[in-house]
Design an enzyme around this catalytic site. Sequence first.
Site, PDB file in Angstrom:
ATOM      1  N   LYS A 135      35.826  89.143 -55.286  1.00  0.00           N
ATOM      2  CA  LYS A 135      36.106  87.794 -54.786  1.00  0.00           C
ATOM      3  C   LYS A 135      35.385  86.724 -55.606  1.00  0.00           C
ATOM      4  O   LYS A 135      35.815  85.581 -55.655  1.00  0.00           O
ATOM      5  CB  LYS A 135      35.734  87.696 -53.313  1.00  0.00           C
ATOM      6  CG  LYS A 135      36.677  88.529 -52.443  1.00  0.00           C
ATOM      7  CD  LYS A 135      36.435  88.346 -50.957  1.00  0.00           C
ATOM      8  CE  LYS A 135      37.544  88.984 -50.139  1.00  0.00           C
ATOM      9  NZ  LYS A 135      37.445  90.448 -50.092  1.00  0.00           N
TER      10      LYS A 135
HETATM   11  C1  PLP Z   1      38.524  91.313 -49.901  1.00  0.00           C
HETATM   12  C2  PLP Z   1      38.386  92.716 -50.357  1.00  0.00           C
HETATM   13  C3  PLP Z   1      39.501  93.585 -50.477  1.00  0.00           C
HETATM   14  C4  PLP Z   1      40.904  93.172 -50.069  1.00  0.00           C
HETATM   15  O1  PLP Z   1      41.480  92.234 -50.934  1.00  0.00           O
HETATM   16  P1  PLP Z   1      42.786  91.415 -50.506  1.00  0.00           P
HETATM   17  O2  PLP Z   1      42.967  90.395 -51.553  1.00  0.00           O
HETATM   18  O3  PLP Z   1      42.466  90.822 -49.161  1.00  0.00           O
HETATM   19  O4  PLP Z   1      43.912  92.402 -50.430  1.00  0.00           O
HETATM   20  C5  PLP Z   1      39.296  94.860 -50.980  1.00  0.00           C
HETATM   21  N1  PLP Z   1      38.049  95.280 -51.314  1.00  0.00           N
HETATM   22  C6  PLP Z   1      36.954  94.497 -51.199  1.00  0.00           C
HETATM   23  C7  PLP Z   1      35.616  95.036 -51.571  1.00  0.00           C
HETATM   24  C8  PLP Z   1      37.075  93.185 -50.727  1.00  0.00           C
HETATM   25  O5  PLP Z   1      35.985  92.403 -50.610  1.00  0.00           O
END
Ligand code: PLP
Length: 486
Positions: A135
Amino acid sequence: MSCQNFYFNDSRDGLNLRTEFVLRSFMKYKSTRGQVSGLGFSDALLMGLASDGGLLVPETIPDVRLELDYWRNLNFVELAQELIPKFIDDIDAKVLRHLIAESYASFSHADVVTLHDLNGISVLELFHGPTLAFKDVALQLLGKLFEYVLSERGQRLNILGATSGDTGSAAIDGVRGQKNIDIFIMYPKGRVSTLQELQMTTVADENVHCIELDGSFDDCQNIMKTVFADEHYKANYHLGAVNSVNWARILAQIVYYGYASLRSSAEVTFCVPTGNFGNVFAAYMAQSMGFPVAHLLVATNDNDILARFFATGVYARGEVHQTLSPAMDIQVASNFERFLYYHFEQDSDRLVTFMREFTATGSASIGAPPNSRLMSSVAVNKEQTLAAMREVNQEFDYVLDPHTAVGYYAARNNPNVIGKETEIVVVATAHPAKFPDAVQAATGSEPTHPTLEALKGLKMHRTALPCDIDAVKKYLVGKLQIAREA
Ligand SMILES: *Cc1c(COP(=O)(O)O)cnc(C)c1O
């Protein structure tokens, strides 16, 4: 609008230059629900969720196939500086290049993101940012874009968010210390991990406000939705969101799919551990732009609404299960609407009908399973997740976090979904040290990371509030008055 880059690559023919001109001049955004269009990038950035309840998408998708030979030689930041401006026509080109470079200077890996080979399956490590989850790739840039656009406009923004773990710390890190932004993050008391709480609450900057709410994650989200539904309060206190429906987050994520695809010798199958469908939607955009992407494998945990949809064409809400991969414990994926919109050939009426049916009954169908050549989905359970972590640790002496392990298991057991040789890339969404308990259970040893070790023992800054919307609203107003007077 800046014209600076029109003649950037002068080896291109006239037709291509004209295409470039059209795209750069008129990159606007519209809503999947059809009531918003002609929006500039900066307005789309600040709007987040479209005002008609839909999601914002670009009015045209740039075709980059003629640029790929040149782009193949670029590093991650250089590629971001070529790709991202194609979607932005209202920020000066030089400024934008600078904001992009600054965003990725906070990553600990020289290449920002990197590929790690596990005997034929590549792991795309996206976790070298400040909070050790993918993220950061989007939220570091989002923070810089907000800061620039707000200061140009002389505006303030107060971000209100709810987190079950990873998003909170990445969002906080993206905007900490900024003058024009205050960020309020609610998290459920006792239900985020100790490390995740430390990552959020040890940030000492005055514009960061962590709220430990005496309730569940759903309570946090409901309070947030109710506050946002109060148009008067929202406007009066300049409230905004940074959740994964913001188009700028998708945009930043397209870059690493393009980057990884250009580093592979064959077309790529990306296997993406999926929750809200934001990450895999960025891969879909990369494919639509012309990057060499053959297939997208959507990996889910026991929360398998997407796996059921791709198998049957029926999108039906189920119970939320708690798993080892909490960031994917989501039943209704907020970004899925973007994919459906393209599935419906950008027909807002069909989309609105589908969403209305889904909201009213908890289930809606597109009639038949979608074309599986492009996308398919696999659900991976707890035992399989642990087995994948154990196997990779024993075979390769490499540690997967539980989210990435879901993706690895799906890829390993469905390597040739489209009956054609492709290069398989599993998207690694978090550093294993963020989830020590699951890793310990699978491998017998606890992973660590210096960034997380350094937080232990630091002072936590948090305010405990009851699960009550008025208490949250009152707290916000109090803090914002202090910010205004300062
Ligand atoms: C947010 C997150 C996801 C999921 O990603 P999306 O974009 O919501 O599909 C998967 N793994 C981790 C570690 C995350 O923080």
